[in-house]
Design a protein around this motif. Structure first.
Motif, mmCIF file in Angstrom:
data_model
loop_
_atom_site.group_PDB
_atom_site.id
_atom_site.type_symbol
_atom_site.label_atom_id
_atom_site.label_comp_id
_atom_site.label_asym_id
_atom_site.label_seq_id
_atom_site.Cartn_x
_atom_site.Cartn_y
_atom_site.Cartn_z
ATOM 1 N N LEU A 895 0.691 -1.288 -0.031
ATOM 2 C CA LEU A 895 -0.113 -0.066 0.030
ATOM 3 C C LEU A 895 0.865 1.252 0.045
ATOM 4 O O LEU A 895 0.295 2.366 -0.145
ATOM 5 C CB LEU A 895 -0.957 -0.070 1.194
ATOM 6 N N GLY A 896 2.055 1.106 0.184
ATOM 7 C CA GLY A 896 3.240 2.404 0.331
ATOM 8 C C GLY A 896 2.763 3.143 1.233
ATOM 9 O O GLY A 896 2.728 4.467 1.489
ATOM 10 N N VAL A 897 2.695 2.431 2.721
ATOM 11 C CA VAL A 897 2.160 3.357 3.849
ATOM 12 C C VAL A 897 3.220 2.875 4.893
ATOM 13 O O VAL A 897 3.959 1.886 4.688
ATOM 14 C CB VAL A 897 0.845 3.118 4.206
ATOM 15 N N ALA A 898 3.298 3.550 6.082
ATOM 16 C CA ALA A 898 4.132 2.979 7.118
ATOM 17 C C ALA A 898 3.306 3.111 8.743
ATOM 18 O O ALA A 898 4.095 2.657 9.485
ATOM 19 C CB ALA A 898 5.313 4.000 7.479
ATOM 20 N N ARG A 899 2.116 2.968 8.730
ATOM 21 C CA ARG A 899 1.337 2.914 9.928
ATOM 22 C C ARG A 899 -0.178 2.329 9.731
ATOM 23 O O ARG A 899 -0.449 2.414 8.340
ATOM 24 C CB ARG A 899 1.060 4.586 10.076
ATOM 25 N N ARG A 900 -0.529 2.048 10.781
ATOM 26 C CA ARG A 900 -1.905 1.037 10.633
ATOM 27 C C ARG A 900 -2.962 2.002 10.108
ATOM 28 O O ARG A 900 -3.731 1.698 9.299
ATOM 29 C CB ARG A 900 -2.221 0.971 12.272
ATOM 30 N N GLY A 901 -3.134 3.090 10.730
ATOM 31 C CA GLY A 901 -4.159 4.144 10.481
ATOM 32 C C GLY A 901 -3.819 4.517 8.818
ATOM 33 O O GLY A 901 -5.044 4.540 7.944
ATOM 34 N N GLU A 902 -2.842 4.405 8.212
ATOM 35 C CA GLU A 902 -2.703 4.839 6.863
ATOM 36 C C GLU A 902 -3.061 3.916 6.098
ATOM 37 O O GLU A 902 -3.590 3.936 4.904
ATOM 38 C CB GLU A 902 -1.086 5.166 6.904
ATOM 39 N N SER A 903 -2.696 2.732 6.374
ATOM 40 C CA SER A 903 -3.092 1.449 5.694
ATOM 41 C C SER A 903 -4.528 1.338 5.495
ATOM 42 O O SER A 903 -5.032 1.079 4.450
ATOM 43 C CB SER A 903 -2.615 0.087 6.440
ATOM 44 N N VAL A 904 -5.394 1.668 6.535
ATOM 45 C CA VAL A 904 -6.754 1.549 6.573
ATOM 46 C C VAL A 904 -7.282 2.630 5.571
ATOM 47 O O VAL A 904 -8.273 2.406 4.465
ATOM 48 C CB VAL A 904 -7.487 1.619 7.601
ATOM 49 N N SER A 905 -6.583 3.807 5.748
ATOM 50 C CA SER A 905 -7.263 4.790 4.642
ATOM 51 C C SER A 905 -6.859 4.807 3.367
ATOM 52 O O SER A 905 -7.619 4.678 2.298
ATOM 53 C CB SER A 905 -6.415 6.136 4.925
ATOM 54 N N GLU A 906 -5.489 4.063 2.836
ATOM 55 C CA GLU A 906 -5.344 3.753 1.666
ATOM 56 C C GLU A 906 -6.047 2.571 1.153
ATOM 57 O O GLU A 906 -6.493 2.564 -0.011
ATOM 58 C CB GLU A 906 -3.755 3.116 1.614
ATOM 59 N N ALA A 907 -6.228 1.578 2.007
ATOM 60 C CA ALA A 907 -7.055 0.569 1.490
ATOM 61 C C ALA A 907 -8.507 1.025 1.367
ATOM 62 O O ALA A 907 -9.184 0.404 0.292
ATOM 63 C CB ALA A 907 -7.369 -0.467 2.527
ATOM 64 N N ARG A 908 -9.251 2.008 1.888
ATOM 65 C CA ARG A 908 -10.473 2.530 1.470
ATOM 66 C C ARG A 908 -10.483 3.274 0.077
ATOM 67 O O ARG A 908 -11.177 3.036 -0.495
ATOM 68 C CB ARG A 908 -10.925 3.536 2.811
ATOM 69 N N ARG A 909 -9.286 3.969 0.192
ATOM 70 C CA ARG A 909 -9.090 4.715 -1.285
ATOM 71 C C ARG A 909 -9.273 3.717 -2.464
ATOM 72 O O ARG A 909 -9.745 3.967 -3.616
ATOM 73 C CB ARG A 909 -7.788 5.485 -1.220
ATOM 74 N N ARG A 910 -8.422 2.847 -2.264
ATOM 75 C CA ARG A 910 -8.308 1.695 -3.296
ATOM 76 C C ARG A 910 -9.682 0.948 -3.183
ATOM 77 O O ARG A 910 -9.522 -0.112 -4.157
ATOM 78 C CB ARG A 910 -7.368 0.597 -3.141
ATOM 79 N N ARG A 911 -10.544 0.862 -2.347
ATOM 80 C CA ARG A 911 -11.798 0.225 -2.490
ATOM 81 C C ARG A 911 -11.552 -1.153 -1.959
ATOM 82 O O ARG A 911 -12.379 -2.206 -2.319
ATOM 83 C CB ARG A 911 -12.524 0.277 -3.632
ATOM 84 N N ILE A 912 -10.622 -1.543 -1.322
ATOM 85 C CA ILE A 912 -10.158 -2.697 -0.798
ATOM 86 C C ILE A 912 -11.234 -2.858 0.396
ATOM 87 O O ILE A 912 -11.664 -4.233 0.674
ATOM 88 C CB ILE A 912 -8.583 -2.966 -0.399
ATOM 89 N N LEU A 913 -11.243 -1.814 1.362
ATOM 90 C CA LEU A 913 -12.377 -1.883 2.315
ATOM 91 C C LEU A 913 -13.496 -1.024 1.907
ATOM 92 O O LEU A 913 -13.243 -0.111 1.305
ATOM 93 C CB LEU A 913 -11.767 -1.428 3.612
ATOM 94 N N THR A 914 -14.668 -1.354 2.202
ATOM 95 C CA THR A 914 -15.612 -0.398 1.842
ATOM 96 C C THR A 914 -16.433 -0.044 3.004
ATOM 97 O O THR A 914 -16.390 -0.673 4.070
ATOM 98 C CB THR A 914 -16.889 -1.087 0.928
#
Length: 914
Positions: A895-914
């Motif tokens: 995901l190109g991140v370094a933190r837990r919160g950033e991973s969730v935000s990026e996953a939402r941006r990519r629509r991996i999480l909805t």
């Protein structure tokens, strides 16, 4: 000492499956086979309209599982379970009844805690079930009665993250809970109305074998066809056919429309009963559950138990709810018929019936049902009276959530004018750290008694002042608290011991933060007599912890440790090992253990307090929890956990409007950024402190300002502006010294020495730091010195060498060499563990193209999104901590991140999480 009283009695029949004789049931073997085939799946959902045998099938499946050695918890739901705290407390009690080793103190956590309790209790329940390893099944009967989103979310949590050894069996008239995700994962077995209908073979068994009706095969087939296997209609038919002179003619007359058949048969069954028995049925139908005494009271017929047993023998849709056949319930479908007929034929009696039921439940301390019937009778004022009489009793016995759940059932327009009830509501919300609802209740009290002059009203207004002071203290304010509680902390106070004890604690908090440390400890010695006579542990726990904070501020760590340990012991003895009170007391004790270098013990205590989230006590407790635990995680190398903790602490500070907590969390963020060589991010952290605190006598404001000044000094130091850094640090030192705040004075000396050393003035650095090290050796400070960083440890090393060579600086007190050696040895052990590894920040990465995540990584992301820690994720997925960390690194890389919160935000941006 009067320990915590037992909670409001739970309805024991909620936790027992209805009692059926095996000889009186049609065995649903074909459906049991379906359930058996799907037993490895997380959810068995049995859904159909009323009268299709959902609960009966669940009972049969429960018996099969028990024979196979699987404990099965049973929870019969009602409308009150829409209150998520009540639902969770009932769920926990159901589990404890079949597995007493599980969920020991979680009900108390719910009662004594607030909104975050739901997440914590669910997570802890899931973790305990996972660690238990043995299979466990839970039946939730009548889920259709639940429509509150919070309760639905609790079930969804169990379905999403429950361990592999947990099975849920849900009966409902609707298809909820939502099962889309579970179906995709092949984790649900559904049995619907089509499957629940009796087939021809089951209908034969029911009509001929169980009910011994004299019917030929054609009559049986016609009856089965006309009812389409609807179980309730077939049961009603048997009652009607027993009294028919021509069963075949009756069967031929059926229309085939289920509900018209049901109505027709019900009318025939009821009309065939003796008048007194029909009246008994109609009058008792107002109650959701019945025992003999209650039935006699409501119906006016003395033979209540005998009549209930007679109805059971007649198969009149009356289910026993316990093995002793003490409590019964009408089938929902039949109860509906009875209630409609009661409304049709005797509407004028309904209010009286509900009033009688309310009085009976009140006399038997079943408050919730008493309130429900009072409201059904239209006696809104009486319902409020019932709750008001018990309100403070519930608060003083730490049943705050129960009280607020009852209040939520009451008509809102009647509540503001009830000062006695409102003062209890204020206390409940205050102790749950819900500042705004508590303040609203206090405002109602003052408005209701604005013109009152009687002594009782004055007492209530005085108590409102104490609640106000308590709200202020939780909000980290002390400007008026001492004045508000002054009347309650005089010699021979004529008030309830609990009020005196709470007032003493509030005044002690003020003492600490106005630097009157000796008075703080003396005041708590005076208050001990009142703590000893209060119900529940909170007053005594807070009193001892506050006295310990005063001792710690004076670097008397021996006294502080004794007081903290007394607080933990009191909480565990009175409220339980894992109670909310025990976790609160564990925060300052964990901080002290960390200071002494006992990192493992500190981590255990702080993790337990951290589970309480944004309601983990006053700001002092929250600060030591978030910041100390973050430092421990950094020592472990768990940097993602550090960021997560500090983000959570910042959110709590924002949610509760606590500038001191915000500054403390930001100080830790800034330290870590600088340790990682990221000065730019450190400057952004300082900019986050938008409200610069002015100089003042308030110790809370002073501490907040000192955090800000230290952050500024650290950035100036990183930029090489040592003269600029010395100015704010000197200011902190002089302010701390002037009020005899010894711990702050010591840490200021350490910070000054580091800057002086970096500026090249080694002699000044030594002369500045030696008094701090002398104090540290005397009191046992370890981590405060080591955490200051490598530049200070260089000074410590030079001093140790100077002592060994007998070249100690002239004119300075000697620091024990074993203390200096211990500091260096501990720091060396930190280095061996790679205490603060360098981790790339997102801006420094060159992310790869959007590489897809695998299924396991997506599962972990979902659990991250729910706020679970690495340990909780590992437990839920049956993996090790190291495996979870390996997956997290892979997720961060992809995901190109370094933190837990950033991973969730990026996953939402990519629509991996909805």
């Amino acid at each position: 000492m009067d320990t915590k009283a037992p909670p409001t009695p739970a309805v024991s029949t909620k936790f027992q499956a209805p009692t059926y004789d095996d000889d009186g049931l049609v065995s649903r073997d074909r459906l049991i086979d379906v359930l058996r085939e799907g037993r490895a799946k997380r959810l068995a959902l049995i859904h159909a309209p009323a009268g299709f045998g959902k609960t009966t099938l669940a009972v049969q499946w429960q018996r099969v599982l028990r024979i196979e050695g699987v404990p099965v918890a049973w929870l019969s739901l009602d409308r009150d379970d829409n209150d998520v705290v009540w639902f969770l407390s009932h769920l926990i009690e159901a589990v404890r009844r079949v597995e007493p080793t599980l969920a020991g103190d979680l009900v108390d956590v719910l009662e004594e805690h607030s909104d975050d309790a739901q997440r914590y209790v669910l997570t802890e329940l899931v973790n305990q079930v996972a660690e238990h390893r043995r299979p466990l099944a839970i039946v939730l009967d009548d889920w259709h009665l639940i429509d509150a989103p919070t309760t639905a979310a609790a079930l969804e949590f169990l379905l999403d993250v429950g361990p592999d050894n947990l099975r849920l069996i849900v009966t409902s008239r609707t298809r909820s809970p939502a099962v889309g995700r579970l179906r995709v994962r092949n984790q649900v077995t559904e049995i619907d109305a089509t499957q629940l209908r009796f087939d021809h073979k089951e209908s034969v068994a029911f009509l001929l074998d169980l009910n011994a009706l004299d019917l030929d095969s054609e009559d049986v087939h016609r009856l089965w066809s006309s009812t389409d296997g609807w179980v309730a209609a077939l049961q009603l038919a048997t009652l009607s056919l027993r009294n028919s002179d021509d069963p075949s003619a009756l069967i031929r007359g059926f229309s085939g429309r289920h509900h018209s058949i049901g109505d027709y048969l019900a009318e025939n069954v009821l009309n065939a009963l003796p008048a007194d028995l029909l009246d008994f049925l109609l009058t008792t139908s107002v109650c959701d559950r019945l025992c003999g005494d209650l039935a006699a009271a409501v119906s006016g017929q003395r033979r209540g138990q005998a009549l209930l047993e007679d109805l059971e023998r007649r198969d009149m849709f009356l289910r026993p709810l316990d093995d002793n056949r003490e409590w019964f319930r009408y089938h929902h479908l039949f109860a509906g018929y009875l209630q409609r007929r009661l409304e049709r034929d005797h509407a004028d009696r309904i209010v009286t019936l509900h009033r009688t039921a309310s009085a009976w439940f009140a006399d038997h301390d079943l408050l919730s049902e008493a309130v429900t019937h009072a409201l059904a009778a239209g006696n809104d004022t009486g319902a409020v009276d019932l709750v008001e009489r018990q309100a403070m009793h519930l608060v003083e016995h730490s049943r705050m959530a129960t009280l607020l759940g009852l209040v939520n059932k009451l008509p809102k327009f009647l509540l503001p004018s009830r000062p006695t009830l409102q003062i209890a509501v204020a206390w409940a919300n205050c102790l749950l750290q819900r500042a705004q609802p508590a303040q609203t209740a206090i405002d109602h009290v003052r408005a209701a008694l604005a013109s009152a002059t009687d002594d009782t009203s004055k007492d209530i207004l005085g108590e409102a002042d104490v609640v106000q002071a308590c709200i202020d203290v939780y909000g980290d304010r002390i400007d008026r608290a001492a004045t508000l509680v002054a009347p309650y902390i005089v010699d021979n106070p004529g008030y309830r011991p609990w009020l005196v004890a709470v007032s003493s604690n509030i005044r002690t908090f003020v003492d600490i933060h106005t630097f009157d440390y000796r008075t703080a400890q003396t005041r708590q010695q005076w208050a001990n007599a009142f703590h000893a006579t209060t119900r529940g542990p909170y007053a005594g726990v807070y009193g001892r912890c506050f006295a310990g904070l005063a001792a710690f501020a004076q670097l008397d760590l021996v006294t502080a440790e004794r007081l903290y340990q007394e607080a933990v012991a009191l909480a565990r003895r009175v409220a339980g090992q894992h109670s909310h009170a025990a976790r609160l007391a564990g925060a300052p004790l964990g901080r002290l253990y960390y200071e002494r270098g006992e990192t493992d013990a500190a981590e255990r205590l702080l993790e337990e307090c951290h589970e309480l989230g944004a309601e983990s006590g006053v700001a002092d407790f929250m600060i030591v929890t978030y910041t100390t635990l973050a430092r421990i995680k950094a020592l472990r190398g768990d940097i993602e956990d550090v960021w997560s903790l500090l983000d959570e602490g910042d959110e709590a500070a924002s949610q509760l409007a606590l500038p001191r907590l915000s500054a403390a969390v930001d100080y830790e963020r800034l330290r870590l950024h600088l340790a990682l060589g990221d000065t730019g991010s450190a400057q952004n952290v300082l900019a986050h402190q938008t409200e610069e605190i002015a100089r003042g006598d308030d110790g809370i404001a002073m501490a907040t300002r000192h955090y800000q000044l230290t952050m500024r000094a650290r950035i100036l130091t990183a930029q090489g502006d040592y003269a600029g850094a010395l100015r704010p640090l000197s200011e902190i030192f002089h302010e701390s010294s002037s009020v005899a705040w010894r711990y702050a004075e010591t840490t200021a000396r350490i910070e000054l020495a580091i800057v002086l050393s970096l500026s090249g003035d080694s002699d000044a650095a030594v002369h500045t730091v030696v008094p701090a090290l002398v104090s540290g050796a005397r009191s046992g400070l370890v981590r405060t010195v080591i955490d200051a960083g490598p530049e200070l440890l260089k000074i410590v090393g030079r001093l140790r060498d100077a002592g060994r060579c007998r070249r100690w600086p002239a004119g300075l007190p000697t620091v024990p060499s074993d203390y200096l050696s211990r500091l260096l040895a501990t720091a060396h052990a930190d280095a061996e563990r790679a205490a603060i590894p360098i981790i790339d920040r997102p801006a420094e990465r060159n992310p790869t193209p959007e590489e897809p995540l695998n299924a396991r990584e997506i599962d972990i992301l979902r659990l991250l999104d729910r706020g679970l820690s690495n340990t909780e994720i590992a437990r839920n997925l049956g993996l090790t901590i190291n495996t979870i960390k390996w997956y997290l690194k892979s997720i961060y890389t992809k995901l190109g991140v370094a933190r837990r919160g950033e991973s969730v935000s990026e996953a939402r941006r990519r629509r991996i999480l909805t």
